[in-house]
Design a protein around this motif. Structure first.
Motif, PDB file in Angstrom:
ATOM      1  N   ARG A  88      49.857  33.440  41.016  1.00 46.34           N
ATOM      2  CA  ARG A  88      50.067  32.167  41.718  1.00 46.34           C
ATOM      3  C   ARG A  88      51.535  31.988  42.112  1.00 46.34           C
ATOM      4  O   ARG A  88      51.840  31.473  43.188  1.00 46.34           O
ATOM      5  CB  ARG A  88      49.649  30.997  40.829  1.00 46.34           C
ATOM      6  CG  ARG A  88      48.158  30.891  40.526  1.00 46.34           C
ATOM      7  CD  ARG A  88      47.932  29.698  39.613  1.00 46.34           C
ATOM      8  NE  ARG A  88      46.575  29.563  39.158  1.00 46.34           N
ATOM      9  CZ  ARG A  88      45.615  28.912  39.805  1.00 46.34           C
ATOM     10  NH1 ARG A  88      45.883  28.357  40.979  1.00 46.34           N
ATOM     11  NH2 ARG A  88      44.393  28.813  39.308  1.00 46.34           N
ATOM     12  N   SER A 121      40.608  26.742  42.363  1.00 44.49           N
ATOM     13  CA  SER A 121      41.968  26.885  42.877  1.00 44.49           C
ATOM     14  C   SER A 121      42.249  26.069  44.131  1.00 44.49           C
ATOM     15  O   SER A 121      43.386  26.069  44.610  1.00 44.49           O
ATOM     16  CB  SER A 121      42.242  28.362  43.177  1.00 44.49           C
ATOM     17  OG  SER A 121      41.535  28.792  44.344  1.00 44.49           O
ATOM     18  N   MET A 176      36.453  24.766  36.430  1.00 45.60           N
ATOM     19  CA  MET A 176      37.541  24.829  35.465  1.00 45.60           C
ATOM     20  C   MET A 176      38.577  23.739  35.732  1.00 45.60           C
ATOM     21  O   MET A 176      38.860  23.430  36.865  1.00 45.60           O
ATOM     22  CB  MET A 176      38.189  26.207  35.494  1.00 45.60           C
ATOM     23  CG  MET A 176      37.386  27.217  34.720  1.00 45.60           C
ATOM     24  SD  MET A 176      38.156  28.827  34.719  1.00 45.60           S
ATOM     25  CE  MET A 176      38.011  29.270  36.429  1.00 45.60           C
ATOM     26  N   GLY A 188      45.515  34.956  31.388  1.00 45.90           N
ATOM     27  CA  GLY A 188      46.004  33.751  32.045  1.00 45.90           C
ATOM     28  C   GLY A 188      47.438  33.879  32.526  1.00 45.90           C
ATOM     29  O   GLY A 188      47.788  33.352  33.590  1.00 45.90           O
ATOM     30  N   VAL A 236      47.432  35.665  35.793  1.00 48.79           N
ATOM     31  CA  VAL A 236      46.997  34.800  36.892  1.00 48.79           C
ATOM     32  C   VAL A 236      48.129  33.864  37.313  1.00 48.79           C
ATOM     33  O   VAL A 236      48.343  33.634  38.517  1.00 48.79           O
ATOM     34  CB  VAL A 236      45.745  33.989  36.494  1.00 48.79           C
ATOM     35  CG1 VAL A 236      45.370  33.005  37.592  1.00 48.79           C
ATOM     36  CG2 VAL A 236      44.573  34.930  36.213  1.00 48.79           C
ATOM     37  N   GLU A 237      48.867  33.335  36.359  1.00 53.56           N
ATOM     38  CA  GLU A 237      49.995  32.463  36.698  1.00 53.56           C
ATOM     39  C   GLU A 237      51.073  33.230  37.457  1.00 53.56           C
ATOM     40  O   GLU A 237      51.707  32.686  38.374  1.00 53.56           O
ATOM     41  CB  GLU A 237      50.573  31.829  35.427  1.00 53.56           C
ATOM     42  CG  GLU A 237      49.674  30.773  34.812  1.00 53.56           C
ATOM     43  CD  GLU A 237      49.244  29.715  35.817  1.00 53.56           C
ATOM     44  OE1 GLU A 237      50.123  29.132  36.494  1.00 53.56           O
ATOM     45  OE2 GLU A 237      48.030  29.472  35.955  1.00 53.56           O
ATOM     46  N   TYR A 241      37.891  31.112  38.676  1.00 51.86           N
ATOM     47  CA  TYR A 241      39.274  30.794  39.050  1.00 51.86           C
ATOM     48  C   TYR A 241      39.359  30.397  40.522  1.00 51.86           C
ATOM     49  O   TYR A 241      40.048  29.432  40.879  1.00 51.86           O
ATOM     50  CB  TYR A 241      40.177  31.990  38.783  1.00 51.86           C
ATOM     51  CG  TYR A 241      40.784  32.000  37.409  1.00 51.86           C
ATOM     52  CD1 TYR A 241      41.878  31.205  37.106  1.00 51.86           C
ATOM     53  CD2 TYR A 241      40.263  32.815  36.407  1.00 51.86           C
ATOM     54  CE1 TYR A 241      42.441  31.219  35.840  1.00 51.86           C
ATOM     55  CE2 TYR A 241      40.822  32.833  35.143  1.00 51.86           C
ATOM     56  CZ  TYR A 241      41.913  32.028  34.861  1.00 51.86           C
ATOM     57  OH  TYR A 241      42.462  32.040  33.601  1.00 51.86           O
ATOM     58  N   SER A 246      34.596  35.628  35.893  1.00 52.07           N
ATOM     59  CA  SER A 246      35.849  34.916  35.677  1.00 52.07           C
ATOM     60  C   SER A 246      36.591  34.699  36.993  1.00 52.07           C
ATOM     61  O   SER A 246      37.110  33.611  37.249  1.00 52.07           O
ATOM     62  CB  SER A 246      36.742  35.699  34.708  1.00 52.07           C
ATOM     63  OG  SER A 246      37.945  35.009  34.462  1.00 52.07           O
ATOM     64  N   GLY A 247      36.615  35.734  37.837  1.00 50.20           N
ATOM     65  CA  GLY A 247      37.311  35.614  39.116  1.00 50.20           C
ATOM     66  C   GLY A 247      36.743  34.512  39.984  1.00 50.20           C
ATOM     67  O   GLY A 247      37.491  33.714  40.576  1.00 50.20           O
ATOM     68  N   THR A 266      39.748  41.454  37.840  1.00 50.28           N
ATOM     69  CA  THR A 266      38.996  40.737  36.818  1.00 50.28           C
ATOM     70  C   THR A 266      37.509  40.916  37.066  1.00 50.28           C
ATOM     71  O   THR A 266      37.092  41.331  38.151  1.00 50.28           O
ATOM     72  CB  THR A 266      39.365  39.244  36.814  1.00 50.28           C
ATOM     73  OG1 THR A 266      38.628  38.577  35.773  1.00 50.28           O
ATOM     74  CG2 THR A 266      39.054  38.584  38.141  1.00 50.28           C
ATOM     75  N   TYR A 316      40.340  33.548  28.259  1.00 49.23           N
ATOM     76  CA  TYR A 316      39.547  34.227  29.292  1.00 49.23           C
ATOM     77  C   TYR A 316      38.450  33.299  29.809  1.00 49.23           C
ATOM     78  O   TYR A 316      37.277  33.498  29.562  1.00 49.23           O
ATOM     79  CB  TYR A 316      38.942  35.493  28.705  1.00 49.23           C
ATOM     80  CG  TYR A 316      38.499  36.511  29.723  1.00 49.23           C
ATOM     81  CD1 TYR A 316      39.043  36.569  31.000  1.00 49.23           C
ATOM     82  CD2 TYR A 316      37.522  37.440  29.389  1.00 49.23           C
ATOM     83  CE1 TYR A 316      38.626  37.517  31.913  1.00 49.23           C
ATOM     84  CE2 TYR A 316      37.103  38.405  30.297  1.00 49.23           C
ATOM     85  CZ  TYR A 316      37.664  38.435  31.546  1.00 49.23           C
ATOM     86  OH  TYR A 316      37.250  39.387  32.458  1.00 49.23           O
TER      87      TYR A 316
END
Length: 262
Positions: A183, A204, A260, A176, A179-180, A200, A196-197, A192, A40
């Motif tokens: 994508r 991205s 990240m 995770g 999220v993948e 990401y 955290s959002g 989320t 997370y």
């Protein structure tokens, strides 16, 4: 005496001095096992060098220093964490756990260490919906969620129709993985917390974005077995860290300065 023993003794003495200076409880080097998921970011995750890092790791290290306790970390899945802590297998659990009354029946919570608001994260080129209502209106759109999490319940009751078995919610073992799937185009929405959002999205390169209004606020806390004597000392450390700016510094490090993937 071996050099390692000398160093360990010095570390314990230093921790005790810190606890005394701040008027915090001194746990005398007590061994504490903390369990997390490492899934997370930026709260806790495995970085590119294979190291477990994140906001919660930094916060727990600071709490341990101030209370003079020795922390060992273990890992488990989200769905196993609350039962494992409730059963006394671990002393503390941390993985961005929302403080909720139903969970309080199984575990004790610390005071909140963070407040976050729920957001809708989508692919960067998403144009079929712009908010919760337009997502719900299109039966072709799918949402990723981990069962039993706050995003799952928000998705069920605030975005969709209140049916927890709604086939438009696709379950994933980790955040995770959801999220993948987003994508890859296998799902169209991930709910989320905003911290955290935003992390990401920032990492991205335009592949992800936030849409719609925030869907509510949630408070995060550490969890403990019921009636744990660690709750009060940890709460005292959290209060001291809020008062002296440590929490704000961690927020800046992990949510403003951090990108990240580095």
């Amino acid at each position: 005496m071996k050099p390692t023993a000398v160093l360990a003794g010095l570390a314990l003495a230093l921790s005790a001095t810190v606890a005394l200076a701040e008027g915090l409880p001194d746990l005398g080097g007590r061994a504490v096992t903390v369990v997390t998921e490492n899934a997370y970011p930026p709260l806790q995750f495995i970085n590119g060098d294979g190291q477990a890092v994140g906001w919660e790791y930094d916060a727990m290290a600071e709490i341990a220093k101030r209370l003079n306790m020795t922390v060992t970390y273990e890992n488990t899945s989200w769905d196993a964490m609350i039962p494992a802590v409730s059963g006394g297998q671990y002393d503390i659990g941390m993985t961005g756990i929302t403080i909720r009354d139903d969970r309080k029946e199984q575990v004790d919570f610390s005071d909140p260490y963070m407040r976050s608001e729920m957001v809708m994260m989508v692919r960067g080129d998403e144009a079929r919906f712009t908010d919760a209502a337009s997502f719900a209106a299109n039966d072709d759109l799918l949402m990723a969620a981990q069962p039993g999490t706050t995003p799952f319940y928000v998705g069920v009751y605030e975005v969709l129709d209140g049916n927890e078995a709604n086939p438009r919610i696709k379950m994933f073992e980790t955040f995770g993985a959801g999220v993948e799937a987003l994508r890859a185009g296998d799902v169209d929405l991930v709910l989320t917390d905003g911290t955290s959002g935003n992390g990401y999205v920032a990492a991205s390169d335009g592949g992800l974005k936030i849409v719609g209004e925030k869907l509510g606020a949630e408070d995060f806390g550490f969890i403990f077995p019921k009636d744990s004597d660690l709750v009060a000392p940890v709460n005292a450390a959290i209060a001291a860290m809020k008062a002296d700016g440590t929490m704000s510094a961690l927020d800046k490090k992990w949510f403003l300065d951090f990108k990240m993937g580095q």
